[in-house]
Design a protein around this motif. Structure first.
Motif, PDB file in Angstrom:
ATOM      1  N   GLY A  71     -45.525  90.117   8.931  1.00 37.64           N
ATOM      2  CA  GLY A  71     -45.512  88.934   9.784  1.00 37.64           C
ATOM      3  C   GLY A  71     -44.181  88.214   9.670  1.00 37.64           C
ATOM      4  O   GLY A  71     -43.551  88.179   8.613  1.00 37.64           O
ATOM      5  N   LEU A  72     -43.740  87.642  10.781  1.00 40.82           N
ATOM      6  CA  LEU A  72     -42.466  86.931  10.831  1.00 40.82           C
ATOM      7  C   LEU A  72     -42.664  85.617  11.575  1.00 40.82           C
ATOM      8  O   LEU A  72     -43.202  85.592  12.683  1.00 40.82           O
ATOM      9  N   VAL A  73     -42.234  84.517  10.951  1.00 39.33           N
ATOM     10  CA  VAL A  73     -42.286  83.192  11.557  1.00 39.33           C
ATOM     11  C   VAL A  73     -40.867  82.658  11.622  1.00 39.33           C
ATOM     12  O   VAL A  73     -40.171  82.600  10.596  1.00 39.33           O
ATOM     13  N   ILE A  74     -40.428  82.266  12.809  1.00 42.06           N
ATOM     14  CA  ILE A  74     -39.076  81.752  13.018  1.00 42.06           C
ATOM     15  C   ILE A  74     -39.187  80.278  13.394  1.00 42.06           C
ATOM     16  O   ILE A  74     -39.913  79.919  14.332  1.00 42.06           O
ATOM     17  N   ALA A  75     -38.466  79.424  12.677  1.00 46.22           N
ATOM     18  CA  ALA A  75     -38.469  77.978  12.897  1.00 46.22           C
ATOM     19  C   ALA A  75     -37.041  77.503  13.121  1.00 46.22           C
ATOM     20  O   ALA A  75     -36.085  78.133  12.649  1.00 46.22           O
ATOM     21  N   PRO A  76     -36.854  76.386  13.810  1.00 51.43           N
ATOM     22  CA  PRO A  76     -35.472  75.969  14.148  1.00 51.43           C
ATOM     23  C   PRO A  76     -34.687  75.387  12.991  1.00 51.43           C
ATOM     24  O   PRO A  76     -33.466  75.513  12.958  1.00 51.43           O
ATOM     25  N   THR A  77     -35.339  74.720  12.027  1.00 50.33           N
ATOM     26  CA  THR A  77     -34.616  74.033  10.966  1.00 50.33           C
ATOM     27  C   THR A  77     -35.130  74.457   9.600  1.00 50.33           C
ATOM     28  O   THR A  77     -36.211  75.025   9.464  1.00 50.33           O
ATOM     29  N   ARG A  78     -34.328  74.146   8.570  1.00 53.39           N
ATOM     30  CA  ARG A  78     -34.700  74.505   7.207  1.00 53.39           C
ATOM     31  C   ARG A  78     -35.957  73.768   6.763  1.00 53.39           C
ATOM     32  O   ARG A  78     -36.844  74.360   6.139  1.00 53.39           O
ATOM     33  N   ASP A 149     -41.990  79.223  16.264  1.00 50.21           N
ATOM     34  CA  ASP A 149     -42.455  77.849  16.159  1.00 50.21           C
ATOM     35  C   ASP A 149     -41.390  76.907  16.705  1.00 50.21           C
ATOM     36  O   ASP A 149     -40.201  77.084  16.418  1.00 50.21           O
ATOM     37  N   GLU A 150     -41.837  75.905  17.476  1.00 42.02           N
ATOM     38  CA  GLU A 150     -40.909  74.980  18.130  1.00 42.02           C
ATOM     39  C   GLU A 150     -39.881  75.762  18.939  1.00 42.02           C
ATOM     40  O   GLU A 150     -38.669  75.575  18.814  1.00 42.02           O
ATOM     41  N   ALA A 151     -40.380  76.636  19.808  1.00 42.45           N
ATOM     42  CA  ALA A 151     -39.478  77.509  20.573  1.00 42.45           C
ATOM     43  C   ALA A 151     -38.558  76.717  21.489  1.00 42.45           C
ATOM     44  O   ALA A 151     -37.386  77.085  21.670  1.00 42.45           O
ATOM     45  N   ALA A 299     -34.152  65.891  11.207  1.00 47.77           N
ATOM     46  CA  ALA A 299     -35.531  65.444  11.061  1.00 47.77           C
ATOM     47  C   ALA A 299     -36.535  66.366  11.732  1.00 47.77           C
ATOM     48  O   ALA A 299     -37.732  66.099  11.694  1.00 47.77           O
ATOM     49  N   ARG A 300     -36.049  67.441  12.360  1.00 52.81           N
ATOM     50  CA  ARG A 300     -36.976  68.367  13.022  1.00 52.81           C
ATOM     51  C   ARG A 300     -37.900  69.012  12.001  1.00 52.81           C
ATOM     52  O   ARG A 300     -37.472  69.570  11.010  1.00 52.81           O
ATOM     53  N   GLY A 301     -39.202  68.905  12.221  1.00 50.06           N
ATOM     54  CA  GLY A 301     -40.184  69.548  11.354  1.00 50.06           C
ATOM     55  C   GLY A 301     -40.557  68.751  10.129  1.00 50.06           C
ATOM     56  O   GLY A 301     -41.290  69.261   9.279  1.00 50.06           O
TER      57      GLY A 301
END
Length: 649
Positions: A71-78, A149-151, A299-301
């Motif tokens: 499984g792979l989850v990609i998010a915009p910020t750390r 996530d948060e595409a 502040a994203r996420g």
């Protein structure tokens, strides 16, 4: 739903699932590609964990030995990636899952070693994951599920190329889930390219954006923005609050201002290292800091407990960012407040953002100092400390205080200690929440003043001059119209008598005569203005001829002396002659006669061992002329002819 996953939810205190979690965990959607739109704070992280669990676990409830990621989850910020990792860790804890992370700002060597040991689920940011793929540190060939996530935020941050590169490296038969707060055209295009027969999932909460968030738009004076933020913080006294700014410079400035006022504040911007950002968030979670000043990207996420207040110190550039900012509060069923600080110049922008986001905000002024003091009194009287039983040490000290001081002294001391521990509110300038509508001026009388543009008249100077000379206010003066040699102005009819009595019988203002008009003045233009940007063309009575100097005509005696010459008629004397239309009788310079061939020296310059004198100054500088002058000088020095003889054929 797998039994081990259900047990983990029960231990975490999940009695019921949120709408988005219920929708994505529907057995009918098992293994299907999903395009999910749900507001922030609705439990999307647990939702996509429930969605990918059946695909990753298969028939068994336990993961096998860790190898290539499933499984792979990609998010915009750390911050969001680390938050997702924490959520998936407890959700899949009973299944033996190994969750690894690949985020920017962390040691890449540690991540490579973790990937080499094997992982079932990888949570990553786009840039760092692409680096691992290009270095061969991660193998994506065994992936079963991919979650973006948060595409929408990833596309806004410019990660489209990275996402396309990563998705092209994954198997075609994978399950692809796109989670986004909004679904703009860019997200729909990405879904159409990388998803197969995607099912659209829209939660009920999306129809009424952020129903648990109260929006307030606070109109402030141009220079009261930071003072209004201080009053908002003191008015609500939220356990945790976040203030959004558009630039790092504004974050640093506002954090310094709040820290100097006694607030426990941390700053969060892109210039900080990962450790500094993690420490700042941890201080918010454990109560060491109560206020976080941050930019949008940093502040994203962020998911902070008891974050009940969001302040937009500067308005965002689009309504999607407004929703993402406000979504930091009102999470997991909690109520929250989102306040917009709106100076007069940003009124239209704030209304446009709210309209595009389909939000309704309560417009009003920022809390005043009196309102903050009233809230303090209410909090003091309703504080739970009055109902708590004192400890043994507190009881002994309380008896001593009661015996030594009067109740009034004790109450005064408590109030002073309370106000010392809290920052004092700021006094704000008066402002209207709604823009003032210009009222009609009403009946008026027009006057003329013998001072116009030629005398340096200007509305900024005329208005105070009229108010001072006539003992009236600026509200008593209507329109001012300035002409070349005079100016017109109107005065309210009710103030005309006082205006005239103040001017006196002389009817002058600073030596300029004032005259009352019986009717509305004729303010029409005296002439047609010149086009803007082009010089005005004036009619010329006597245009100058193209040729310099007057055109000469011949006298009768000259005509008789030379009858064959074609003289110009007197009627054509004033006609301008074009420079290129030369007449036949125009004096022309005689053509130069061709020079003999002897003037041009042939071969090398004859020398007798001495160099000849240099050519005279002022002569032509061409190569031919220099050679001719040198030949003449040599011949003259030898006593011969001034020019070489022509060569005999």
């Amino acid at each position: 739903m797998k039994q081990l996953i259900s047990d983990a939810l029960a231990e975490r205190g999940y009695d019921t699932l949120t709408p988005v979690q219920t929708a994505v965990s529907d057995p009918a959607l098992e293994g299907a590609d999903l395009l999910v739109s749900a507001q922030t704070g609705s439990g999307k992280t647990v939702g996509f964990g429930l969605s990918i669990a059946p695909v990753l676990l298969g028939e068994d409830d336990q993961f096998g030995p860790a190898a290539s990621p499933l499984g792979l989850v990609i998010a915009p910020t750390r911050e969001l990636a680390m938050q997702v990792k924490r959520e998936l860790n407890w959700l899949f804890a009973k299944t033996g899952a190994v969750v690894a992370s690949c985020v920017g700002g962390m040691d890449m060597r540690d991540e490579r070693r973790a990937l080499a040991r094997g992982a079932h689920i990888v949570v990553a940011t786009p840039g760092r994951l692409r680096d691992h793929v290009m270095r061969g540190s991660i193998d994506l060939s065994a992936l079963c599920s991919v979650v973006l996530d948060e595409a929408d935020e990833m596309l806004d941050l410019g990660f489209r190329e990275d996402l396309e590169f990563i998705l092209d490296e994954t198997p075609e038969d994978r399950q692809t889930l796109l989670f986004s707060a909004t679904v703009p055209k860019s997200i729909a295009t990405l879904a159409a390219r990388y998803q197969k027969d995607a099912q659209r999932v829209t939660t009920v909460a999306e129809k009424s954006q952020h129903s648990d968030i109260e929006y307030r738009a606070m109109a402030v004076a141009p220079r009261d923005g930071e003072n209004a933020i201080i009053n908002v913080l003191r008015f609500f006294e939220a356990p945790n609050a976040i203030i959004f700014c558009n630039t790092r410079a504004m974050v640093s400035r506002l954090a310094t201002r709040l820290s100097n006022r006694g607030f426990s504040v941390v700053a969060l911007s892109g210039e900080l290292t990962q450790n500094e950002r993690s420490n700042a968030l941890q201080s918010m979670r454990d109560g060491r800091a109560r206020i976080c000043v941050a930019t949008d990207v940093a502040a994203r996420g962020i998911d902070l407990p008891k974050l009940d207040l969001v302040i937009h110190a500067e308005l965002p550039n689009n309504h999607e960012t407004l929703l993402h900012r406000s979504g930091r509060t009102g999470r997991a069923g909690r109520k929250g407040v989102s306040t917009l600080i709106v100076p007069p110049a940003s009124r239209k922008k704030a209304e446009r953002l709210l309209r595009f986001a389909k939000l309704t905000a309560d417009w009003g002024p920022a809390p005043s100092a009196q309102e903050v003091h009233a809230e303090d009194q209410k909090r003091i009287l309703e504080d739970e400390v009055w109902t708590q039983e004192p400890t043994a040490n507190e009881a002994a000290l309380a008896e001593e205080l009661v015996a030594k001081f009067t109740p009034a002294q004790l109450a005064t001391a408590y109030l002073q200690l309370y106000h010392t521990a809290h920052a004092a509110p700021e006094e704000l300038s008066a402002t209207n929440a709604k823009p003032e509508e210009r009222k009609p001026f009403g009946p008026s009388v027009w006057f003329t003043l013998a001072k116009g543009r030629e005398q340096g008249a200007d509305p900024r100077h005329l208005l105070p001059m009229l108010c001072k000379a006539g003992n009236i206010t600026r509200n008593d003066i209507g329109a001012i119209r300035i002409q070349d040699d005079k100016s017109y102005f109107e005065v309210k009819e009710a103030q005309v008598d006082g205006f005239l009595s103040t001017l006196g019988a002389g009817m002058t203002i600073e030596t300029f005569a004032v005259e009352r008009l019986d009717t509305h003045p004729d303010l029409g233009r005296t002439g047609k203005p010149a086009p803007r940007g082009k010089p005005r063309k004036f009619d010329k009575a006597d245009p100058k001829p193209h040729r310099k100097g007057p055109v000469k005509t011949a006298a009768p005696s000259e005509r008789k002396s030379n009858p064959k010459h074609k003289w110009k008629d007197d009627k054509d004397a004033d006609r301008p002659v074009k420079p290129y239309a030369k007449s036949k009788d125009e004096d022309r310079k005689p053509r130069k006669a061709p020079k003999p061939d002897g003037d041009k020296p042939k071969g090398k310059r004859p020398t007798d061992g001495k160099k000849g004198p240099p050519p005279p100054k002022g002569k032509a500088s061409s190569k031919k002329n220099r050679a001719r002058a040198a030949a003449k000088a040599i011949a003259k020095a030898k006593g011969g002819d001034s020019a070489p003889k022509r060569r005999q054929s």
